[in-house]
Structure formats: structure tokens, C-alpha cells
Design a protein around this motif. Sequence first.
Motif, short mmCIF file in Angstrom:
data_model
loop_
_atom_site.label_atom_id
_atom_site.label_comp_id
_atom_site.label_asym_id
_atom_site.label_seq_id
_atom_site.Cartn_x
_atom_site.Cartn_y
_atom_site.Cartn_z
N LYS A 83 0.84 -1.20 0.00
CA LYS A 83 0.00 0.00 0.00
C LYS A 83 0.87 1.25 0.00
N ILE B 194 1.78 -5.25 -13.41
CA ILE B 194 2.34 -4.23 -12.54
C ILE B 194 3.86 -4.18 -12.73
N ASP C 271 -6.05 -3.15 -8.38
CA ASP C 271 -4.64 -3.40 -8.04
C ASP C 271 -4.36 -4.89 -8.01
N ASP D 170 -4.30 -1.84 -2.79
CA ASP D 170 -4.80 -3.19 -2.55
C ASP D 170 -6.30 -3.29 -2.82
N LYS E 246 -2.04 -7.10 -10.64
CA LYS E 246 -0.94 -7.91 -10.09
C LYS E 246 -1.10 -9.37 -10.49
N TYR F 106 -0.60 1.90 -5.35
CA TYR F 106 -1.18 0.64 -4.89
C TYR F 106 -1.98 0.86 -3.61
#
Length: 116
Positions: free
Chosen positions: A62, A97, A88, A84, A92, A82
Motif C-alpha cells: 500500500k 504491474i 490493483d 490493494d 498484479k 497501490y
Amino acid sequence: MSNINIEISNNVVVVSIDNKYCGTSVIPKEYNNEPVSVFVGHISDCITKAIEDAKGKMWPEKGDVYYIPTLSNCNLYGELTYGDDYFDRLYKKRGLIFKTKEEAIEAAKKMLEVVK
């Protein structure tokens, strides 16, 4: 992920580390004609490498800035922070990313090659 188990019985040390850095070893009072402390240093190195490897897999966290390839943007990348959230985690999971703009641009160019 690493699993570590250390047992001592009858002057024998049994150390099991299940990861790509170390295997299972049974160590008597000496390790390769050296005191057991040498072996403990070896185990410490293995654990350190496993932790470093795990930290690398945890990126981003984060607040970290990351870049994604973006085909609809003229510069071919997007810059995000980011948090979460759903997107995001989706980026990922899909391997979209990147730590640098250049990596994201390169990925976007490869995507464009596929549709040519």
C-alpha cells in the motif's frame, strides 16, 4: 514459502528447511569437520535468502507507485498508487504491474505487436 523445523536429540541436530535455498540436513556435533556454529551460519544465510525472496514477492505494498501498460493512452503507460483494491489485485494477478515506466511501455509495445 519456507517451512523450518529444528530438532535436537542424542547430540544430533536435524534441520529441515523446505525451500529452494536449503534441503534437509542431519548434523552431528560437527559439520564438515567444523563446529556446529558454522552450520548455524549456513542456516541463517538460507533463512535470510528466503526472507529476501518473500519480500520481493510482496511488492507492491500500500502506497507504492507502480506502472501499467495502457494501450489507450498515447504514452503507453499509466501511473498508479497501490491501495490493494480490486483493480490493483487484478493487475498484479495478471502480471501487469511494473516498477518502472520503461517496463510498462515495453509490455504495451509487446501487446501491440500481437494485434498487428
